[in-house]
Enzyme design. Structure first.
Site, PDB file in Angstrom:
ATOM      1  N   ASP A 186       0.848  -1.184   0.000  1.00 41.49           N
ATOM      2  CA  ASP A 186       0.000   0.000   0.000  1.00 41.49           C
ATOM      3  C   ASP A 186       0.879   1.227   0.000  1.00 41.49           C
ATOM      4  O   ASP A 186       2.042   1.143   0.359  1.00 41.49           O
ATOM      5  CB  ASP A 186      -0.782   0.035   1.309  1.00 41.49           C
ATOM      6  CG  ASP A 186      -2.160  -0.508   1.139  1.00 41.49           C
ATOM      7  OD1 ASP A 186      -2.522  -0.796  -0.001  1.00 41.49           O
ATOM      8  OD2 ASP A 186      -2.854  -0.636   2.150  1.00 41.49           O
ATOM      9  N   ASP A 230      -5.253  -2.838   4.496  1.00 40.94           N
ATOM     10  CA  ASP A 230      -5.906  -2.464   5.734  1.00 40.94           C
ATOM     11  C   ASP A 230      -7.431  -2.552   5.662  1.00 40.94           C
ATOM     12  O   ASP A 230      -8.079  -2.815   6.638  1.00 40.94           O
ATOM     13  CB  ASP A 230      -5.473  -1.060   6.182  1.00 40.94           C
ATOM     14  CG  ASP A 230      -5.429  -0.090   5.023  1.00 40.94           C
ATOM     15  OD1 ASP A 230      -6.117  -0.346   4.016  1.00 40.94           O
ATOM     16  OD2 ASP A 230      -4.714   0.926   5.116  1.00 40.94           O
ATOM     17  N   ASP A 279      -9.649  -5.545   1.272  1.00 37.91           N
ATOM     18  CA  ASP A 279      -8.331  -6.119   1.010  1.00 37.91           C
ATOM     19  C   ASP A 279      -8.269  -7.570   1.454  1.00 37.91           C
ATOM     20  O   ASP A 279      -7.369  -8.297   1.073  1.00 37.91           O
ATOM     21  CB  ASP A 279      -7.245  -5.357   1.780  1.00 37.91           C
ATOM     22  CG  ASP A 279      -7.002  -4.002   1.174  1.00 37.91           C
ATOM     23  OD1 ASP A 279      -7.332  -3.838  -0.013  1.00 37.91           O
ATOM     24  OD2 ASP A 279      -6.501  -3.122   1.880  1.00 37.91           O
TER      25      ASP A 279
END
Lengths: 1039, 277
Positions: free
Chosen positions: A391, A732, A736
């Site tokens: 990310d 997070d 996901d």
């Protein structure tokens, strides 16, 4: 191929696109290829059922219909009685934790995993042997019965141990989950009550305000300026407004529904609970994620592979010698006893426990470095990772907007963006800067929360949005105390930022007692601000705004924007005192003050800056052969800028677009292989086939996926896995979680991560910091190496335990070592040393080599097995036999006398067996002598295992390069071996209990020449490997 | 294996046939002929070296040993006691020679060593004194133990050793231990276990192992050594027939252990006798 991608999307985007095509069978002939997909489909079908049961149409109903439906009241809420009734019907408002394997199954699995089956077989054989013996001769010694019990005990003990180790790491998770029970404000019986969110039921009337987590799926009845952050559901972090009106047929798009576990960003709202717990949208996604099959961890595969090698070897030797012993005329009973001995000797009983302990030691070490490992085996997975899909926000960046650049007086200056800035170092002498900074400080609605004077500025909690927070903190660094400064320059009126105006304005009194004028300050989108200005401040002087300035403005704006930064323009105006006297009634509705012809002061640009540790970590990954791919929902330009600043796109790397622009040719003419970097937009990704994606993943070393949805993350992960990579994924959001599950190692964020993500992940990053992943990788690689060492150490002595049985069968001499004695090596002296190898430091810089190839670089390869079994193991055996022969010879039985002595030696009725010197021995005297042999053989193995432990410290370097004394635990391990062996030998009563007997001191040294040989030979082996890399020797001797 | 790296990936899934012999790379069970030759050569040298080293260390160890006495004798500081015929239970019908033949044959075979023709070189020693020959040249001399000393149990007069009359002879023998010097002269005492009354005749009559037969100097030095024996004739009466009789013989009157908890044959021996008519 073509129909695959959209389908995949459909599966994961169930909530947004429906599940229409889920129940369709897969295209014929492709089942095999899409096996994984099938598995998910099954979960999807269950989802479908779930959906039919309670189809959401609540957003379309009128409030009255809703009240009817849920038998509630808009004023008083549910009655307690009704609520209790519904609670009893629907169950509490909590997500059922993903259905883990039942504890008993987990426990039983430990009981039959690995070598346990072999040992069970051994135990059962023991009992059968005992049963047969008893039926033939009642009252035979119970040796076999006890041995069976001991073997079963060993299995149960190691099984329990592994089970509790696993349970321990699972418990860490559990404790971490339920830290703060969520509360909800609800109307019940006409009263407003604070209750636990878990007690909410359908029909409850809840009140939600800014900062709250929405406690269930609600239909909004009333809302004031309510905005929700649905990022945990959709990954979209832009707050969305919520109101009671139906705006869309899709429940996910309409504004009058709020979802469980999303947060209310600002404003207040009243909502009617329409579903709770597992029935909520989030609950269903969590359910979906649990359907994604768990991939076997690489270390689990390795251990399985190793168990196969050793188990196969054990079984084949066992069976071969079973047949041989039958052929040699032994009776079947004896043959079975031999078989048991061979199995026990061959199975490294303590090894699985060693592996578990080593992994959990590493897990502990990683926890200290902020990597919390949920699944022990994931420790090593991280080490074999070859691609990290990371990310951006929060992981690579600080997750905090920070002022990065300023533009005033026609100059761009950079601001400090580090984590702990105390002051800004750029030149602050300009008068323009004074004005600009005043606007920045005043035209800002964000405020620090109370009582944070002692907290560093950057860490203080702020009420306000990200940009305003950034500006507030920036001014706080400049002014020291912005709140006091604002106090002195009282705000008279303000217009907050809105999307139509795209500016924010406020009017202030000034702290200069001689200047009674009001100050109007404004900030907003740069082009809009410039439009409202007629003058510009340059070097402290107001000059008219001309076209040439507009041009320089444009250039600066483009430059800042091109760095992926969010740019804001600032301007001000001093209102003339005569027109706007002290008591002037400013009115924001009628705008009775000028908002044009202002004076432009400058631009500030903000970015979420990279964490300072990240660039170093990324370059470490690179030298470790790990590809870092950025996957973000952010804008490509911002993503690329951050990727460049952290090194994911290295200096000098160009994308296809950039090459095209530089060479001024169309994109289609660019050779894609020239471009090392690639920035892929989510929209492009949507239209790509698998092979397109594969091509991108293959051809470009540096990849950024921007504007991706969390669903696409899964596509990317699968693409990487198709290339044979071991993929680590960070995430997070709830969405996901399928990608986290699909990844070989899912890494959830400890701070920003949602529970669903944490549930799906194998590891939790407590500080959300990318750099922590890299330390994790290092630990993972180290443990792989060290496990290799521990296993080779443990396997070696198996030969020294096995040979006695083979010689015993073939030569028919007294048994050199007993089965119980063997267990005391495997589970006694050898445990601490093999665990101590987990503390060994890496040999060379393990972060400078490529990640291991999951198929080629095995934990236990042939080189390791051969070197341990047929070289070091043989030397050990010879040493131990030398000791055995010495002990017997010095007592009167010369080696020649031992041949074929077994039958009379073991005959309890033979009380006068003659030795080489003509002396006669009773059975008991021989039995004691045999125990001394056991002990001598045992001690010899222990002594040569000392040497074995020392040589296993390194696989290539000399022990002198590694340092003998650095690993204190290993030194302790060496000492522990001797202490345990000495205890077993010299503790009174050991002969009766375990058939150990006090050994003459000199016998401890008999096998030492062989121990020294082991060490010298291994040093020679390592030297040759170092001197001749790539040689025949290295290929065959390096494991 | 050495050549694994060179293999293309898809070959890892190749069939067993390919594993046994791969015609493309010429590999036989994962190795080329050259590779096999090298590895076999290596192990030949390696094991050859180890065999050499083992032989060397064994040779050195054996060199340190004395040919006449073992280095340690502490495991057998006390002798065990055994009986002939060698059986834990002696069961026979006194009127059926076939049933006791194996016992008498065994006794005859055992006693044949004591025949005169085997003892021509043996000397008559002084009873009651140890026959110390520590400084005598090899071979050491052996004291004569005449078979006739066993009287009725010698098998000379009664070739059935009393088995035919239901009064069997049992010969008690003490294990040979180099250097053992029992002090003072031990004698054998046989009793019936439980309350059974048992009368026995001992041969020689004092039931002793005379000191002149000690110490023993080992097989090599003391060639032809004959252990002293004590024969026990169980004087069974008709009331003792047809029931199992537990007899225990102990060595008494000396420093030799006869009551070790663990070793039931140290200085004592128990056996059962059942004679039927």
């Amino acid at each position: 191929m073509d129909d695959k991608i959209p389908k995949k999307h459909a599966i994961y985007a169930v909530e947004t696109h429906g599940t229409d095509d889920l129940s369709k069978p897969p295209p014929d002939g492709k089942e095999k290829k899409y096996k994984g997909l099938w598995k998910r489909k099954k979960a999807g079908r269950n989802m479908d059922d779930l959906k039919k049961e309670i189809d959401i149409d609540d957003h379309k109903l009128t409030v009255e219909e809703l009240i009817d439906k849920y038998e509630t009241d808009l004023v008083t809420g549910l009655t307690s009685a009704k609520a209790a009734e519904v609670l009893a019907r629907d169950g509490p408002n909590v997500l059922t934790p993903p259905k883990g394997t039942p504890e008993i199954v987990k426990f039983l699995r430990q009981m039959i995993s690995g070598f346990s089956l072999l040992l069970w077989a051994g135990a059962v054989l023991c009992w059968i042997a005992y049963g047969v013996q008893v039926s033939q001769v009642p009252g035979v010694p119970r040796d076999n019965l006890y041995l069976g019990v001991v073997l079963a005990g060993v299995v149960i003990l190691t099984g329990c141990f592994a089970y509790f180790q696993e349970a321990k790491s699972t418990n860490i998770m559990a404790s971490f989950r339920n830290m703060v029970p969520q509360q909800a404000l609800v109307w019940r019986d006409g009263e407003k009550k604070q209750i636990l969110a878990s007690e909410l039921v359908v029909g409850d009337l809840v009140e939600i305000k800014g900062g709250d987590r929405i406690p269930a799926d609600v239909r909004f009845i009333a809302a004031q300026g309510c905005k929700v952050d649905n990022s945990s559901l959709t990954g979209e972090s832009e707050p969305q407004s919520r109101s009671p009106e139906l705006t869309h047929d899709n429940p996910l798009e309409t504004k009058n529904i709020g979802f469980y576990s999303t947060t209310c960003f600002e404003g207040t709202a009243t909502g009617l609970v329409i579903s709770t717990g597992d029935q909520t949208i989030i609950g269903r996604i969590a359910f979906l994620a649990s359907g994604v099959g768990d991939e076997k961890t690489p270390i689990a595969i390795e251990i399985e592979h190793f168990v196969h090698i050793v188990g196969g070897f054990a079984c084949s030797v066992g069976v071969i010698f079973f047949v041989i012993s039958l052929g040699m005329g032994y009776n079947i009973m004896d043959a079975i006893v031999f078989l048991i001995g061979i199995i026990v000797a061959n199975v490294p009983e303590g090894l699985i426990a060693t592996v578990t302990v080593s992994l959990s030691l590493t897990a502990k070490r990683m926890a200290k470095k902020n990597c919390l490992v949920k699944n022990l085996e994931a420790v090593e997975t991280l080490g074999s990772t070859s691609i990290i899909c990371s990310d951006k926000t929060g992981t690579l960046t600080q997750n905090r907007m920070t002022v990065a650049h300023l533009w005033f007086d026609n100059e761009i200056v950079s601001a400090d963006t580090s984590e702990d800035q105390k002051n800004q170092s750029f030149d602050q002498s300009s008068v323009t800067w004074k004005h600009l900074s005043r606007i920045v400080a005043l035209c800002n609605r964000a405020e620090f929360l109370a009582k944070q004077e002692n907290v560093p500025i950057m860490k203080r909690a702020v009420m306000g949005d990200a940009s305003e927070t950034a500006l507030l903190k920036f001014s706080e660094v400049i002014y020291g105390n912005v709140m006091a400064y604002r106090e002195k320059n009282k705000k008279v009126c303000e217009i907050p930022f809105n999307s139509t105006n795209k500016f924010q304005l406020s009017i202030h009194e000034m702290d200069d007692p001689h200047d009674k004028r009001f100050l109007l300050v404004m900030k907003g989108a740069p082009e809009r601000i410039l439009d409202r200005c007629s003058t510009v401040m340059l070097n402290g002087k107001e000059v008219p705004l001309d076209d040439s300035f507009k041009e320089t403005f444009q250039t600066a704006y483009m430059e800042l924007g091109g760095m992926g930064e969010r740019v804001l323009g600032f301007c001000h105006l001093l209102l003339p005192e005569d027109e706007f006297p002290d008591s002037y009634p400013f009115d924001i509705e009628s705008m009775n003050f000028p908002t044009t012809n202002l004076c432009f002061a400058g631009l500030l640009s903000m970015i979420d800056p990279p964490r300072s540790t990240v660039p170093d970590a990324v370059s470490k990954c690179r030298s470790a052969g790990i590809k870092v791919i950025m996957v973000t929902g952010d804008h490509p330009i911002t993503a690329q800028a951050i990727a460049k600043s952290v090194g994911i796109i290295s200096e000098g790397s160009e994308t296809v677009d950039e090459i095209a622009r530089r060479l001024n040719i169309p994109i289609s003419q660019v050779n894609k292989k020239d471009a090392r970097a690639a920035v892929v937009n989510g929209m492009q990704l949507k239209d790509m086939t698998d092979s397109d994606l594969d091509e991108i993943l293959m051809n470009h070393g540096e990849i950024v996926f921007a504007r991706t949805s969390p669903q696409q993350k899964l596509v990317i992960v699968e693409g990487c896995q198709r290339m044979g990579a071991i993929v680590a994924v960070t995430g997070d959001g709830v969405n996901d979680s399928p990608a986290l599950k699909k990844a070989n190692i899912g890494i959830a964020m400890g701070i920003a991560g949602s529970d669903a993500a944490k549930n799906a992940a194998d590891m939790i990053l407590m500080d959300d910091n990318f750099a922590s992943i890299v330390t994790g990788v290092e630990e993972g690689r180290l443990i792989f190496d060290n496990l290799k060492k521990a296993i080779s150490y443990t396997l070696t002595k198996n030969i020294a335990e096995l040979c006695p049985f083979l010689i015993y069968i073939i030569v028919s001499c007294p048994l050199p070592i007993g089965t119980i004695t063997i267990l005391f090596i495997d589970l006694g002296t050898d445990i601490i040393p093999s665990v101590s190898l987990a503390y060994e430091k890496g040999e060379t810089d393990i972060m400078n080599r490529k990640p291991r190839h999951p198929k080629r670089d095995r934990l236990v390869n042939w080189q390791l097995a051969l070197y341990s079994y047929s070289q070091i193991g043989i030397i050990q055996s010879i040493g131990a036999f030398f000791c055995y022969f010495t002990v017997l010879a010095q007592q009167g039985f010369l080696p020649t006398r031992l041949i074929n002595i077994r039958v009379s030696w073991e005959d309890e009725n033979d009380q006068d067996l003659e030795d080489s010197y003509g002396q006669e021995w009773t059975y008991e005297q021989r039995r004691y002598q045999e125990s001394e042999c056991y002990t001598a053989f045992f001690v010899s193995i222990v002594i040569s295992q000392l040497a074995d432990l020392i040589i296993r410290k390194t696989r290539m370097n000399s022990i002198f390069q590694q340092g003998m004394w650095r690993n204190k635990v290993l030194l302790f391990g060496l000492a522990s071996q001797i202490i345990i062996a000495a205890f077993l030998s010299y503790c009174p009563g050991m002969y009766d209990a375990l058939r150990f007997c006090p050994l003459r001191v000199q016998y401890w040294f008999v096998s030492s020449p062989y121990a020294i040989l082991i060490w010298v030979y291994d040093e020679m082996r390592k030297l040759a490997i170092r001197r001749h890399p790539g040689s025949w020797w290295e290929k065959n001797m390096y494991f | 294996m050495s050549s694994k790296e060179d293999k293309p990936v898809e070959q890892s899934q190749s069939s067993w046939k390919d594993f046994i012999y791969n015609p493309r790379s010429g590999e036989f069970i994962g190795r080329t002929a050259r590779s096999w030759a090298l590895i076999l050569l290596f192990y030949l040298i390696f094991y050859g070296f180890l065999a050499g080293l083992f032989s060397l260390t064994m040779w050195v160890m054996l060199q340190t040993l004395d040919d006449y006495t073992p280095k340690y004798r502490d495991r057998i500081s006390n002798p065990g006691l055994v009986i002939r015929p060698k059986a834990p239970e002696i069961i026979f019908n006194r009127s059926a020679p076939s049933e006791y033949k194996e016992y008498t044959d065994h006794l005859e075979a055992f006693l044949s060593k004591y025949n005169g023709e085997h003892q021509q070189n043996n000397i008559d020693c002084t009873p009651g004194a140890y026959f110390i020959q520590d400084n005598q040249p090899l071979p050491k001399q052996v004291c004569k133990f005449e078979r006739s000393l066993l009287g009725q149990c010698s098998g000379i007069t009664d070739q059935t050793f009393g088995y035919s009359e239901g009064r069997p002879c049992i010969i008690v023998k003490m294990n040979r231990i180099i250097g053992l010097k029992p002090k003072p002269t031990p004698f054998i005492n046989c009793t019936a276990k439980k309350d059974d009354k048992l009368s026995v005749n001992y041969f020689p009559e004092n039931a002793t192992f005379d000191s002149m037969y000690f110490p023993y100097y080992g097989k090599l030095a003391h060639e032809g050594y004959v252990q002293p024996l004590v024969a026990v004739k169980l004087l069974l009466n008709s009331s003792d027939f047809n029931k199992k009789l537990s007899v225990e013989c102990k060595i008494e009157g000396s420093n030799l252990l006869n009551n070790d908890d663990r070793d039931k044959f140290l200085g004592r021996v128990a056996f059962q006798v059942k004679v039927t008519e």
